[in-house]
Design a protein around this motif. Structure first.
Motif, mmCIF file in Angstrom:
data_model
loop_
_atom_site.group_PDB
_atom_site.id
_atom_site.type_symbol
_atom_site.label_atom_id
_atom_site.label_comp_id
_atom_site.label_asym_id
_atom_site.label_seq_id
_atom_site.Cartn_x
_atom_site.Cartn_y
_atom_site.Cartn_z
ATOM 1 N N GLY A 63 0.099 4.201 0.347
ATOM 2 C CA GLY A 63 -0.382 5.193 1.310
ATOM 3 C C GLY A 63 0.315 5.081 2.651
ATOM 4 N N CYS A 64 0.350 3.902 3.232
ATOM 5 C CA CYS A 64 0.906 3.758 4.581
ATOM 6 C C CYS A 64 2.149 2.883 4.631
ATOM 7 N N CYS A 120 0.855 -1.185 0.000
ATOM 8 C CA CYS A 120 0.000 0.000 0.000
ATOM 9 C C CYS A 120 0.892 1.235 0.000
ATOM 10 N N ALA A 150 -8.152 -4.078 -0.319
ATOM 11 C CA ALA A 150 -8.015 -2.873 0.488
ATOM 12 C C ALA A 150 -6.913 -3.092 1.511
ATOM 13 N N CYS A 151 -6.247 -2.014 1.894
ATOM 14 C CA CYS A 151 -5.147 -2.124 2.850
ATOM 15 C C CYS A 151 -5.694 -2.471 4.238
ATOM 16 N N SER A 198 -7.075 1.922 2.555
ATOM 17 C CA SER A 198 -6.954 2.466 1.203
ATOM 18 C C SER A 198 -7.151 1.343 0.186
ATOM 19 N N THR A 199 -7.765 1.671 -0.943
ATOM 20 C CA THR A 199 -7.966 0.637 -1.958
ATOM 21 C C THR A 199 -6.936 0.746 -3.078
ATOM 22 N N CYS A 216 -4.757 0.819 6.556
ATOM 23 C CA CYS A 216 -5.365 2.147 6.409
ATOM 24 C C CYS A 216 -6.616 2.130 5.528
#
Ligand code: ADP
Ligand code: ZN
Ligand code: ZN
Length: 888
Positions: free
Chosen positions: A590-591, A588, A627-628, A633-634, A631
């Motif tokens: 994002g994180c 991911c 999805a994560c 997030s997809t 977090c």
């Protein structure tokens, strides 16, 4: 208690006394030890000696349960050191034996490790006895005339402890007991019945009553004398139980006689043996008897019943009346047909081949142990040399063992042997238990001239071995990664010594251990520096990926153009990528979350075809990540390149070509490997891509381009052999190109074209690579200059594992302080403990440390000294890996 005490006296005192005292005197020891001595002995034998709780669990890991109880440990330690001391003192007088330190200094291969082998069984593995095997080595029964023949058997069980247990053999079983057979005997908690191997039979009486063997399981001994000696050496060298080695060496199909079906046979009783008053018979019984008398040989009962259309009633009556008899014979279920290959083309050896053939031929003619390292570039005609050697050995009426890596066991390889080598047995991992059993029995029965197989073929029970050949001797797959953690090449060298036969190890990129042995003269070095018929080595071009356009996918424009050119000219292409799956890195952005295995510190690989994420170590699977989990997030990224993704890219870029992927995902069905290679040879496939499966040993003359997608894959692993492996795989895969008259070339994509290992592989310069890499190894105290043992401690409890690793390492450090052990000559080093590079594996936390020592003898001495007294707490396991390959 009585049992243990007896054992102590028996093995420690009596067995060694046997060397000097006539057996009848030993026999009277029973009377000679007064009971008060026995009583006082009882007092100072630790109570723990008695308990043998929980030693049933079969495990390759040494655990608190798997350890012998304390008393036993101290006993065996005493035994070892005492015996070594005794031996040393006799050595001085007996002359030319080498001392331990002499042995240690040049001990660099299995051939040199001899001083750690003589222990509890009175087996001498020094050079004198190796070339001069004594027939009584395993304590065959020595009859004495004056005494009643009571028989005792030393038995080893499939447990991580190096000791045998003595049992009495009841009179009824004595005719059946033999060394190398399995027996059932009461053992451990509650005297449960356990299966073990008889490793020694003797009439030396015990001082006290002992337990009895319950049953002898085998009709015939499962092991030859030579294999017993070899496995004994393995237990010593790889620091595991002899019983564990035997369990691993004898195929399950041999133990349970899989593949043998019992056949019930009937025959008429010869007239001389008929009852005096011939019984009256019914008409049906008469017909049956007449039929049986007409037949000259026994007939299968089932067949007879079918032929005469009768039930079993009349047969039973005739049996009861003693006019016919019945017995059971075991016959092979599989009839192994021995196809012969195409008529061999007679090749005249070229000058170089002639030069390497001569010394090998001489060694075969002369007989005796001789080890050769045949360094020959790919396509230099090494196999032709092997074939000659085998033909010569067969001509002498002897047998050959040929070890090749599993993935080289292609139909093509087998054909070559089949055509020239008489009756061959092929041992690969796809055999069923019963097929394996059938092969083993054929070999043992002398029906096979050549055994071709992977690692475990080194244990083939040949009757009259003439030579051992190892192709691609540098291959990692010769090392077994479970107990016994042996290296088939080293075991083969030891076997060649034991059987006193030559051994030829061949490779284009010899292992540095072997190379070093050859430089030292331990092995005779032979070389084939050129390809046959003056074919050139293919030019290798490095494609610097730092300068190729990034957006282009994993196949650079340079490689793509090269492929188009080759295909246009009618050639075929092979592409190597040593990673299977689609995406090797799912994360991911994002994180920073990375999908890792539930039980291991390894990232999950996404397999698109199966639509799962998979751990390549433990096989754990989970659904693809949408999805994560951290977090939510997809925006999940599927990155990293595997063969599946490469295949996808190729299909887009070369849509008009036939593309085939070859890796363990596509090749799981038996025979698929052969089908693909056949199709490729016949030109039905244009581009073959795959993992290292395609890198080895294949000979396709029409391959004019070989591409390596990412040469750097293994280069930066925390493993001192990373460079060596990278060099080997590049050299091997390059060797697939230009084997035919059309020639060929190799394109290697790399981010580090200046790395010496990659640059030297591009120049096919093994000699320079070996020289540089060896200097590096020497500087850092790595093999082949220092011997290595790796200890891995694991537990589900992280702190407990860490603590025990510290404790164990501390014990080693203490042992290393022993006087005379830290001089520079014999410098022993301990690295660690630290977290293993893959810290969590299969749910276990793993710590490891390494022992390094220039002397194999000293290393073993210290290992044994510490490990025999190591007390493993509950819930913790450890493993010793001598000469480790896997450093993760
Ligand atoms: P290697 O095992 O070193 O890779 P091989 O023994 O497989 O080499 O030889 C490569 C090819 O050359 C094979 O097709 C083989 O039949 C052929 N070959 C071997 N020796 C000769 C020779 N002396 N003359 C001509 N061809 C040979
Ligand atoms: Zn995230
Ligand atoms: Zn896993």
């Amino acid at each position: 208690m009585v049992h243990s005490l007896r054992e102590w006296i028996l093995s420690d005192v009596v067995h060694s006394l046997r060397e000097w005292i006539p057996s009848d005197v030993v026999h009277s020891l029973r009377e000679w030890i007064p009971s008060d001595v026995v009583h006082s002995l009882r007092e100072w034998i630790p109570p723990g000696f008695r308990s043998q709780d929980g030693i049933h669990s079969r495990s390759e890991w040494t655990t608190s349960n798997g350890n012998p109880p304390e008393g036993i440990r101290s006993r065996s330690e005493r035994t070892t050191s005492d015996r070594i001391r005794r031996k040393e003192s006799t050595r001085g007088a007996s002359g030319p034996r080498r001392t331990k330190s002499e042995l240690g200094q040049d001990a660099q291969s299995a051939t040199d490790i001899v001083d750690c082998s003589e222990r509890m069984y009175g087996i001498n593995m020094n050079t004198t006895t190796l070339t001069n095997p004594e027939s009584d080595l395993f304590g065959q029964v020595e009859p004495t005339e004056t005494l009643p023949q009571v028989m005792y058997a030393d038995i080893v069980f499939d447990l991580p402890m190096d000791r045998a247990y003595t049992y009495a053999v009841p009179e009824s079983l004595q005719p059946f007991a033999a060394v190398g057979k399995r027996v059932e005997a009461p053992f451990g908690k509650g005297d449960r019945s356990n299966v073990g191997y008889i490793v020694r039979l003797t009439h030396v009486p015990p001082v006290y009553a002992i337990k009895d063997v319950v049953r002898v399981l085998d009709e015939e001994s499962l092991l030859t004398d030579q294999l017993l000696r070899l496995t004994r050496w393995m237990a010593d060298y790889y620091l595991c139980g002899w019983g564990q080695v035997l369990h691993a060496v004898v195929p399950a199909g041999v133990r349970d006689q899989a593949g043998l079906k019992p056949t019930i046979l009937l025959e008429a009783v010869p007239s001389a043996e008929l009852p005096r008053h011939f019984p009256t018979l019914t008409p049906k019984q008469m017909i049956l008897l007449k039929k049986l008398r007409q037949l000259k040989e026994p007939i299968e009962q089932k067949l007879l019943q079918e032929q005469l259309k009768i039930g079993s009633g009349p047969i039973a009556s005739l049996l009861a009346k003693n006019v016919i008899r019945r017995y059971v014979q075991r016959t092979e279920r599989h009839t192994i047909t021995n196809e012969t290959g195409p008529a061999p083309e007679r090749i005249t050896l070229n000058k170089n081949q002639q030069a390497v053939w001569e010394p090998i031929d001489q060694a075969i003619q002369k007989g005796g142990y001789h080890s050769f390292l045949l360094h020959g570039v790919t396509g230099s005609g090494k196999t032709e040399i092997y074939l000659r050697a085998i033909e010569e050995v067969i001509r002498q009426g002897r047998e050959a063992i040929v070890l090749v890596p599993e993935i080289s066991l292609t139909p093509q390889t087998i054909e070559r042997f089949r055509g020239r080598c008489g009756s061959i047995a092929v041992m690969h991992s796809h055999l069923t238990d019963s097929e394996r059993g059938a092969h083993w029995r054929r070999v043992a029965g002398g029906f096979v001239q050549v055994v071709v197989g992977a690692r475990s073929a080194v244990f083939a029970p040949t009757r009259n071995l003439g030579i051992i050949i190892i192709d691609e001797e540098h291959e990692n797959s010769f090392k077994q990664e479970s107990t016994p953690r042996y290296h088939a090449r080293d075991v083969a060298v030891m076997r060649a010594r034991l059987e006193n036969v030559p051994i030829v190890m061949g490779s284009a990129t010899p292992a540095l251990e072997s190379w070093c042995n050859a430089e030292r003269g331990t092995y005779t070095k032979l070389s084939l520096p050129h390809r046959v018929e003056d074919r050139p080595m293919p030019p290798v071009v490095l494609v610097d990926m730092r300068h190729e356009p990034k957006s282009y996918g994993s196949i650079s424009p340079t490689l793509e153009q090269g492929m188009r050119d080759a295909l246009k000219a009618g050639g075929q292409v092979m592409l190597l990528l040593n990673r299977r799956g689609f995406s090797t890195h799912v994360h991911c952005p994002g994180c920073g979350y990375v999908a890792t295995c539930r039980d291991c510190d390894l990232s999950m690989t996404f397999h698109r075809q199966k639509n799962v994420m998979m751990c390549h170590y433990c096989g754990y699977e989970s659904g693809p990540l949408t999805a994560c989990p951290q977090c939510s997030s997809t925006a999940i990224r599927y990155q990293g390149l595997g063969t599946e993704k490469l295949e996808d890219e190729l299909a887009r870029k070369f849509s008009d070509k036939i593309i085939q992927r070859m890796d363990s995902d596509t090749m799981s069905r038996a025979g698929s490997h052969a089908r693909v290679l056949d199709a490729f040879r016949n030109g039905l496939i244009h581009i073959l891509l795959g993992t290292q499966m395609i890198a080895k040993g294949l000979d396709f003359p029409n391959v004019t381009l070989v591409g390596v997608i990412n040469a750097d894959v293994g280069l930066h692993l925390p493993d001192f052999r990373a460079a060596e492996r990278t060099f080997q795989i590049l050299a091997q895969v390059a060797g697939r190109a230009g084997r035919g008259p059309k020639g060929g070339r190799v394109l290697v994509q790399t981010h580090t074209p200046d790395h010496p290992c990659i640059a030297m592989a591009a120049h096919h310069d093994f000699l320079k690579f070996a020289h540089q890499e060896l200097a590096h190894r020497k500087m850092h105290g790595y093999p082949p200059y220092h011997r290595l043992a790796r200890l891995i401690v694991r537990s589900q409890d992280q702190t407990a594992a860490a603590n025990f690793a510290d404790l164990l390492a501390g014990t080693f450090r203490e042992a290393m302080k022993h006087p005379g052990r830290t001089t520079t000559e014999t410098e022993l080093r301990l690295l660690g403990p630290a977290e293993a590079p893959v810290f969590r594996l299969n749910g276990y936390y793993r710590f490891h440390f390494q022992l390094q020592c220039p002397s194999a003898g000293l290393l073993h001495q210290v290992l044994r000294e510490v490990l025999t007294v190591a007390k493993v707490p509950h819930g913790i396991e450890f493993q010793v890996d001598v000469d480790p390959f896997n450093m993760m």
